[in-house]
Every structure is written in C-alpha cells, then in structure tokens.
Enzyme design. Sequence first.
Site, PDB file in Angstrom:
ATOM      1  N   ASP A 173      21.022  19.690  18.908  1.00 45.73           N
ATOM      2  CA  ASP A 173      22.247  20.391  19.230  1.00 45.73           C
ATOM      3  C   ASP A 173      22.278  21.655  18.366  1.00 45.73           C
ATOM      4  OD1 ASP A 173      25.537  19.081  20.058  1.00 45.73           O
ATOM      5  OD2 ASP A 173      24.727  21.116  20.157  1.00 45.73           O
TER       6      ASP A 173
HETATM    7  C1  GLC Z   1      27.601  22.621  21.317  1.00 50.77           C
HETATM    8  C2  GLC Z   1      27.624  21.259  21.924  1.00 50.77           C
HETATM    9  C3  GLC Z   1      26.573  21.046  22.968  1.00 50.77           C
HETATM   10  C4  GLC Z   1      26.239  22.367  23.624  1.00 50.77           C
HETATM   11  C5  GLC Z   1      25.622  23.261  22.568  1.00 50.77           C
HETATM   12  C6  GLC Z   1      25.306  24.663  23.112  1.00 50.77           C
HETATM   13  O1  GLC Z   1      28.127  22.648  20.041  1.00 50.77           O
HETATM   14  O2  GLC Z   1      27.679  20.114  21.089  1.00 50.77           O
HETATM   15  O3  GLC Z   1      27.073  20.087  23.923  1.00 50.77           O
HETATM   16  O4  GLC Z   1      25.333  22.150  24.695  1.00 50.77           O
HETATM   17  O5  GLC Z   1      26.422  23.376  21.403  1.00 50.77           O
HETATM   18  O6  GLC Z   1      26.501  25.330  23.372  1.00 50.77           O
END
Ligand code: GLC
Length: 719
Positions: free
Chosen positions: A261
């Site tokens: 993430d």
């Molecule tokens: C965010 C989320 C994830 C998302 C990523 C990119 O913080 O946890 O679900 O796909 O960052 O935006």
Amino acid sequence: MEVNPDAGRVDSAADRRARETEEQMTDDERFSLVISVLGAVPGSAAASTRDPRIPEDVMMSAGYTPGVPRLGIPAIQSSDASMGVTNPGYRPQDKGATAFPSLIALGSSFNPQLVREGGGAIGREARDRGFNVQLAGGCNLARDPRNGRNFEYYSEDPYLSAVLAAAQVQGIQRQGVISTLKHYSLNCNETNRHWLDAIIDPDAHRESDLLTFQIAIERSQPGAIMSGYNKINGEYAGGNQHLLNEVLKGAWDYPGYVMSDWGATPQWQFALKGLDQESGLQADTLLWGRQPFTDELREAHARGELPADRLSDMVRRILRSLFAVGVDRWGPAPDVDMAQHQRIALEGARQGIVLLKNNGVLPIPPDRPLKIAVIGGYAQLGVISGTGSGAVAPVGGFAGVIKIGGAGVMGKHRNLFLFPPSPLEELAKALPHAHIDFDPGYTPAEAALTAKRSDVVIAFGIRVEGEGFDNADLSLPWGQDAVIDAVASANPNTMVVLETGNPVSMPWRDKVAAILQAWYPGQAGGQAIAEVLTGAVNPSGRLPVTFPEGLEQTPRPELPGLGTPWGTAVTIEYNEGAEVGYRWFTKTGATPMYAFGHGLSYTVFKYSDLKVTGGDTVTAAFTVTNTGDRPGADIPQLYLTEAAGDQRRRLLGFERVHLQPGESHRVTLNAEPRLLARFDGTAGKWRIAAGTYKVAVGRSANSLDLTAETALTSALFGA
Ligand code: GLC
C-alpha cells in the site's frame, strides 16, 4: 471490446515469456520495475505538482512505473477504482469518471453479474486514460461497524465477499487491465492503521479473511495483490513472511505480484518476505523518511543480501501479470459508452437499496396529490459518497463539496461530496401530482413544523465515512437523530432514507413507518432512491452486514486505540476469529436490530420443496415462488446450521431470482466445501468431519424457512 476474454486465467505462456524477457534485462531495468511513483508530490503546494520522474506526456496517477520499451514492457500506471476511476484532483484535465455505487451497496445486490459489468466499465474508463492497473478489489471483511472503509468492502461474510470481489476483478481484467485484490490482510479498522497490530488465531484467519482472498484469487486470478498497512500477529502485512511467502505464494501458489500500500514499506527487507513492489515512493518518505526499494535495495543486492534470483522473481511476477492480462497488447481503445456506464451505475444503486422496515406506507402512490416533506441530508443537492483514495469525481463535477477535515494523512480528503441529481428533484419527477416541501433539517423544531403540515415525510439521515477514520460510535452526526425524532413525533407517516457506509443506531426506529438503506449509491443514487420510494422499482437489496442494536452486541464494544493521537501503536485482538458478523450473533445468541441477509420487498416470496444431498459437499435444491401481486427479485440464502454436532452458521450459497407474480423457479446450490470444513493448521489442510450436516434456506441469517440434513464423509483436502 474485450482484449483477452480469458485474461483472468493463469497463462503459463505469460510465465514463460516473463522469464525470457527478464533474462534480457539489466539490473537497472530490474530495479526500475520494483517501485512506483505517486503522480503528485504529497504535501506539495499545488495538488498537481508533477513528480520529476514522471514524463510530461504521461497522465498523473496513483502509481507510475517506467517501462522498458526495448523489451516491449509498457510503463505501468495505476489508479484507484473502488467506485470508479478515482480522480484525486491531480489530473485537473480529467473530465470525470462514472461514480459507481460503493462496494457495500453492491454487496447488498448479491449480484455477481452486475458487479462484473461494473468492473468492465471501470476497466474501459481506466484504459481510456492509459491506466493499466486498477487498485480495486477491496475485500476485507466488515468485522467492525465503526470501520470507516467498510463502504469500500462488500460484506461481513467470506463467501459473499469473495464471489463479488472476484466478479469485479474479472470485469476489469477482461478489458486488459490488471486489478488488485486488497488489502491483504485483516485491514479491518482504520484507527492508527500504520501502527496497528491485528491479532488473530491463524486457523481462524484462514477460515475468514484469508478464505475470502483464497476463493477470490481462484475465481479471478488478479494480476496483483495489495498488502495492507497494518501488522498481522506482529509482522507488517507488506513484510509478512507467513502470509506472503508461506500462504499466498506457497500454499496457494499465487503467480502474480504483491504491491505494498502507499506508505507501507518501511524497510528493504520486505523484499525478502514476499513484497515485490514498493508503491508510492513519496508516501514512504512522508511516513518513514525513506524509499527502501531504491538505493537501499540496490546496496543490499550489491552486498549479496538480496539474492539475484529473488530480484529476478520480483520482476518476473510483475511481467507475467502484465502479459497474462494483456496489458502489453492493447488494441484500439475500447468504446467508452458513458450512457451505458450510467445505466450500470443506476442498476447498482437500485439493487443496492435495502428496505429495512415498511408498515405499509411504501410505496408512495405516484398518482395522489399528497403533501410531502423532504427533510435534511442535503437531499436538495444530491447523494453522498465515502471519502479517501476511492472517491470519484463525476463527469460534470459534484453538486457540492463541503470540507469536514480530521486528523492524520487522510483528514484533508474527508469531505461531504454530493452527487447530482438530487433526491428532491428526482422525487418531484416521480410524483408529478404531489406538492413537495424541502426542509434542510437545520433544527428539530423547524423541521417538525414542516412535517406537521404534510401527509408524508421523507427524512434523510447521512453520515460521511472514509479512509483513515473509524467512527467513534454508530450515531448519525450533526444532530440528525433529534431531527428525525422530532419529525416522526410530528407525523407518523415518516420514512427515513439512510446514506451511510455502515450500520447506524436508530433511536427513532419504532417511531418511523419505514426505513430504507441506500448506502453511498453513486451518481445515479438520487434517481434510484426516488424509484424505490415510489414503487417504480421494487427493492431487492439484502443486508451484507449485520445491524447490531448497539456496540455492546459486537465483539469489541470498546475499540482499542480509538481516539489516541495519530502515530500511537495500537493492538486489536480479533478474538471472534472466524465468527464474524451473523456468525458472532449465532455464537452469542443475541438478536440484532436487522440481520445479515435481511431486506423487504413490495411483493411476497415463498420457499418450498427443499431437497439436500451429501457426499463431497452439500447440494441443496428448493423452489422460490412469487406469491405477491408485482414482479420482484428475491435472494434466498442457504446456511449451514450444524456440522457433525457443532452449531456453526455459515452462508453456503445464494441466488438472485427475479420472478413475475405467480412465477416459480427451482434453485440449486452446491456449497463451497471449505465452508463446511475447519482449517487444520497442523496438517495445513481443510478438514470435514464425518457426520450429519444440517442446513436451512432463509431470507436472512435469522429467518430460516426450510431445514434439511444430510451425511458427509470425512475429508482432508486443499491448502
Ligand atoms: C491508499 C489506500 C489504498 C489505495 C492506495 C493508493 O492509502 O489504502 O486502498 O489503493 O493508497 O491510493
């Protein structure tokens, strides 16, 4: 146009091609693939300040990874996609995307085909922007009704969540666009998520959140898995040797790649634990002050601590997913028919609406000159959405954006987003003979005066929920409970329309005549709400999560860490294990406000003639009949109630059935065997005990109409 109709299946030709390609790469090229760069520099003055590593001619996205043109490897570009192609504002030139209903609304549809169609639309709109990875597939279980991201997940049940998450991935990947499944695993609360340690019994984990991922992966072969922010049993998800190397890539033999993430890679050693790509380098700088998969990873490789064959494996996994899904062989861009996507969004909103209570006041007769009060919820402007990385800016823009704010990195993304058309204007269209007054619900006394002079009152209750936040309790904000109570006291023909991302407490429940849960219904939500209220659409949604009477009925009445400052380490022990949601209520014997699977219709359905057979699994056949006077869809559910003497409630199957008045349909369901089994961690296999298995057909986890039993032989299988 479908690029590769079988894109989802595991394609060994892609594996072979990935090996051949990787062998030709230089180490510089290999290292360039194991990272992605956020489109805009977080915290930069202008939201659209371009990171210098992203070429000028490239549309800004959530993650950019340069390609290797000499070897036919395209640049990788990802965007979020829970409810459509997300436009976080750093693509000012982006005309907007279709804002689909939230996943919990689609969870209420119990309709995989509809979710698959939505995935196809998202895939086409992503390709239209050059995005070849969609960060979709949120399938964490709704363990806690306070979790601010439950709107981005389908349900509390592993099987329902897996079937629907797989459908969305299939839809996206058949457009030649990779989808993720996320957030692996046990990312079920937002409180201090970067410092949260989620504790669970490993076997119970396999029977719940991990079973969701396992079934969804088998059904859809997502090109990538996104690991979550939190720790699980002491190890960060992105560097969790057991979950990544032993379970996902070992026991399940997952061939794709694991991306972190954004801001979830604190150290390069995660590469040794199963992480293949560090996402959003700048987010790691923000959170951890480093970008581990750049210089540190190269230096570890130079010292021999990152073996060459592991670096090759990281790259091959990324390449084989690009090749298996067809990212490298896009033909002409598919037609993006936004009118068709609007129709898909509308059908999702319609089928996601759950009629919780109706004393007969609904549907509102469209031909009578009623005096109707519409109260609160910004219903004169639009319907609301969840917030965070999944929020979508619709074509034509929002009807309103009101800043809410809050602590942590997601506070600036916490807004009241309003999608037109408004419920008010849609109700006026649907009720041409009615006189409709709008009251903003600004004070209970003022709203009561409007209610008193009306024949019927439609009161809206809204709550903005979103990434980075857990709700402190289940109540509606801004004094809405007092307003609803006042108008219901002033007029007994009061119905409530909820737009929330979770169950809510309803102190006024006994005073109101009807309750509709519309969730975050997307850009077509205003129309769908009006259609259901006036009977143009017969409601068919069923609750994908249990509505408790209160937090005292849940496994954790007090949420550990709630309210502690951002950055505080938190431990949450998920002692309910696999007994999530309705399973917990079966275990405790408590009666919820509204049960998993509950939902009313304007017609009546009857179940009959249940026949069950055993063997390797349970097969159940039964008849559904529409005994009412209008067409409608029902979602009969098959539950396990007892397994070889063990009282255990498991959703084994469901089917959405649309029937004309008087029409019948024979449903046959074959249970997923792992739902009948327990996971034996010692053997590393699923175990079905020999004995009598009792099942029931019902209209919710608490309303079981038909029962039967059969014998199963013992079995030890799977991984
Ligand atoms: C965010 C989320 C994830 C998302 C990523 C990119 O913080 O946890 O679900 O796909 O960052 O935006």
